[in-house]
Scaffold this motif. Structure first.
Motif, PDB file in Angstrom:
ATOM      1  N   ARG A 245       0.833  -1.203   0.000  1.00 46.50           N
ATOM      2  CA  ARG A 245       0.000   0.000   0.000  1.00 46.50           C
ATOM      3  C   ARG A 245       0.866   1.252   0.000  1.00 46.50           C
ATOM      4  N   LYS A 246       0.534   2.198  -0.867  1.00 42.38           N
ATOM      5  CA  LYS A 246       1.290   3.439  -1.007  1.00 42.38           C
ATOM      6  C   LYS A 246       0.662   4.506  -0.116  1.00 42.38           C
ATOM      7  N   THR A 247       1.497   5.211   0.628  1.00 46.45           N
ATOM      8  CA  THR A 247       1.033   6.242   1.548  1.00 46.45           C
ATOM      9  C   THR A 247       1.567   7.594   1.111  1.00 46.45           C
ATOM     10  N   ALA A 248       0.691   8.591   1.065  1.00 51.06           N
ATOM     11  CA  ALA A 248       1.108   9.958   0.762  1.00 51.06           C
ATOM     12  C   ALA A 248       1.791  10.555   1.990  1.00 51.06           C
ATOM     13  N   CYS A 249       2.749  11.447   1.773  1.00 51.32           N
ATOM     14  CA  CYS A 249       3.333  12.157   2.915  1.00 51.32           C
ATOM     15  C   CYS A 249       2.306  13.122   3.500  1.00 51.32           C
ATOM     16  N   TYR A 250       1.635  13.896   2.640  1.00 52.06           N
ATOM     17  CA  TYR A 250       0.643  14.878   3.067  1.00 52.06           C
ATOM     18  C   TYR A 250      -0.591  14.798   2.172  1.00 52.06           C
ATOM     19  N   ALA A 251      -1.758  15.003   2.758  1.00 49.27           N
ATOM     20  CA  ALA A 251      -2.969  15.140   1.957  1.00 49.27           C
ATOM     21  C   ALA A 251      -3.037  16.546   1.381  1.00 49.27           C
ATOM     22  N   LEU A 252      -2.750  17.547   2.208  1.00 47.31           N
ATOM     23  CA  LEU A 252      -2.843  18.956   1.817  1.00 47.31           C
ATOM     24  C   LEU A 252      -1.619  19.726   2.266  1.00 47.31           C
ATOM     25  N   VAL A 253      -1.168  20.649   1.428  1.00 46.20           N
ATOM     26  CA  VAL A 253      -0.150  21.620   1.813  1.00 46.20           C
ATOM     27  C   VAL A 253      -0.613  22.973   1.292  1.00 46.20           C
ATOM     28  N   LEU A 254      -0.707  23.958   2.183  1.00 43.85           N
ATOM     29  CA  LEU A 254      -1.069  25.324   1.815  1.00 43.85           C
ATOM     30  C   LEU A 254       0.130  26.219   2.051  1.00 43.85           C
ATOM     31  N   ARG A 255       0.457  27.030   1.050  1.00 45.22           N
ATOM     32  CA  ARG A 255       1.604  27.939   1.154  1.00 45.22           C
ATOM     33  C   ARG A 255       1.248  29.265   0.492  1.00 45.22           C
ATOM     34  N   ASN A 256       2.020  30.286   0.821  1.00 45.44           N
ATOM     35  CA  ASN A 256       1.954  31.588   0.147  1.00 45.44           C
ATOM     36  C   ASN A 256       0.539  32.131   0.015  1.00 45.44           C
ATOM     37  N   LYS A 257      -0.133  32.304   1.153  1.00 41.53           N
ATOM     38  CA  LYS A 257      -1.452  32.938   1.247  1.00 41.53           C
ATOM     39  C   LYS A 257      -2.572  32.169   0.562  1.00 41.53           C
ATOM     40  N   ALA A 258      -2.413  30.873   0.404  1.00 39.96           N
ATOM     41  CA  ALA A 258      -3.473  30.049  -0.181  1.00 39.96           C
ATOM     42  C   ALA A 258      -4.631  29.930   0.803  1.00 39.96           C
ATOM     43  N   ARG A 259      -5.850  29.797   0.265  1.00 39.19           N
ATOM     44  CA  ARG A 259      -7.043  29.629   1.098  1.00 39.19           C
ATOM     45  C   ARG A 259      -7.805  28.404   0.613  1.00 39.19           C
ATOM     46  N   LEU A 260      -8.405  27.693   1.573  1.00 38.15           N
ATOM     47  CA  LEU A 260      -9.083  26.451   1.259  1.00 38.15           C
ATOM     48  C   LEU A 260     -10.389  26.341   2.023  1.00 38.15           C
ATOM     49  N   ARG A 261     -11.434  25.900   1.336  1.00 34.17           N
ATOM     50  CA  ARG A 261     -12.730  25.600   1.959  1.00 34.17           C
ATOM     51  C   ARG A 261     -13.096  24.178   1.553  1.00 34.17           C
ATOM     52  N   CYS A 262     -13.370  23.326   2.547  1.00 29.95           N
ATOM     53  CA  CYS A 262     -13.684  21.914   2.298  1.00 29.95           C
ATOM     54  C   CYS A 262     -15.091  21.584   2.774  1.00 29.95           C
ATOM     55  N   THR A 263     -15.772  20.735   2.010  1.00 30.92           N
ATOM     56  CA  THR A 263     -17.075  20.213   2.410  1.00 30.92           C
ATOM     57  C   THR A 263     -17.115  18.728   2.089  1.00 30.92           C
ATOM     58  N   ALA A 264     -17.396  17.904   3.096  1.00 29.97           N
ATOM     59  CA  ALA A 264     -17.577  16.456   2.936  1.00 29.97           C
ATOM     60  C   ALA A 264     -16.397  15.791   2.238  1.00 29.97           C
ATOM     61  N   CYS A 265     -15.177  16.094   2.688  1.00 28.15           N
ATOM     62  CA  CYS A 265     -13.964  15.526   2.095  1.00 28.15           C
ATOM     63  C   CYS A 265     -13.331  14.512   3.050  1.00 28.15           C
ATOM     64  N   THR A 266     -12.539  13.596   2.488  1.00 25.88           N
ATOM     65  CA  THR A 266     -11.835  12.588   3.267  1.00 25.88           C
ATOM     66  C   THR A 266     -10.337  12.731   3.022  1.00 25.88           C
ATOM     67  N   LEU A 267      -9.566  12.824   4.111  1.00 33.29           N
ATOM     68  CA  LEU A 267      -8.107  12.831   4.045  1.00 33.29           C
ATOM     69  C   LEU A 267      -7.659  11.542   4.714  1.00 33.29           C
ATOM     70  N   SER A 268      -7.013  10.646   3.949  1.00 36.63           N
ATOM     71  CA  SER A 268      -6.684   9.348   4.529  1.00 36.63           C
ATOM     72  C   SER A 268      -5.403   8.763   3.950  1.00 36.63           C
ATOM     73  N   HIS A 269      -4.848   7.785   4.692  1.00 39.57           N
ATOM     74  CA  HIS A 269      -3.657   7.046   4.281  1.00 39.57           C
ATOM     75  C   HIS A 269      -2.487   7.982   3.982  1.00 39.57           C
TER      76      HIS A 269
END
Length: 123
Positions: free
Chosen positions: A80-104
């Motif tokens: 099984r392959k595993t990601a280091c990060y699901a999300l990375v935000l840099r340099n004034k990035a903005r994020l809005r999430c609805t009903a999302c899954t971050l896994s493995h």
């Protein structure tokens, strides 16, 4: 821009990068085998709706085979392959999430600093 209803697989760096602009990402599967599923930078403003980000689940094992990625990361079939990060935000990035899954992932998200905004969501 917007992207809907697709799967991205990556075995080396980032599955998807948003550098600036406004984006709507809906019903995506960003499956990363090494780096980051989604990287936001350059003031990108992104809305995620019903997306799954991270590495392979048990059910997904073996559905893609990568022997050697562009970054020299060896990916072995049957593990099984595993990601280091699901999300990375840099340099004034903005994020809005609805009903999302971050896994493995090794880490689900990098904590935002004062220049980032991660809105309360239903992850």
């Amino acid at each position: 821009g917007s992207i809907h209803g697709v799967r991205f697989d990556d075995a080396g760096g980032d599955c998807l990068r948003c550098v600036g602009g406004q984006w709507l990402l809906a019903r995506l599967r960003l499956r990363c085998s090494h780096g980051c599923a989604l990287r936001l930078s350059g003031g990108a403003q992104v809305t995620l709706e019903r997306c799954t980000l991270g590495g392979e689940s048990e059910q997904e094992m073996g559905t893609s085979v990568v022997v050697l990625s562009a970054y020299g990361s060896v990916q072995e079939a049957g593990i099984r392959k595993t990601a280091c990060y699901a999300l990375v935000l840099r340099n004034k990035a903005r994020l809005r999430c609805t009903a999302c899954t971050l896994s493995h992932c090794s880490e689900a998200a990098l904590p935002p600093s004062t220049s980032h905004q991660l809105y309360h969501s239903q992850l």
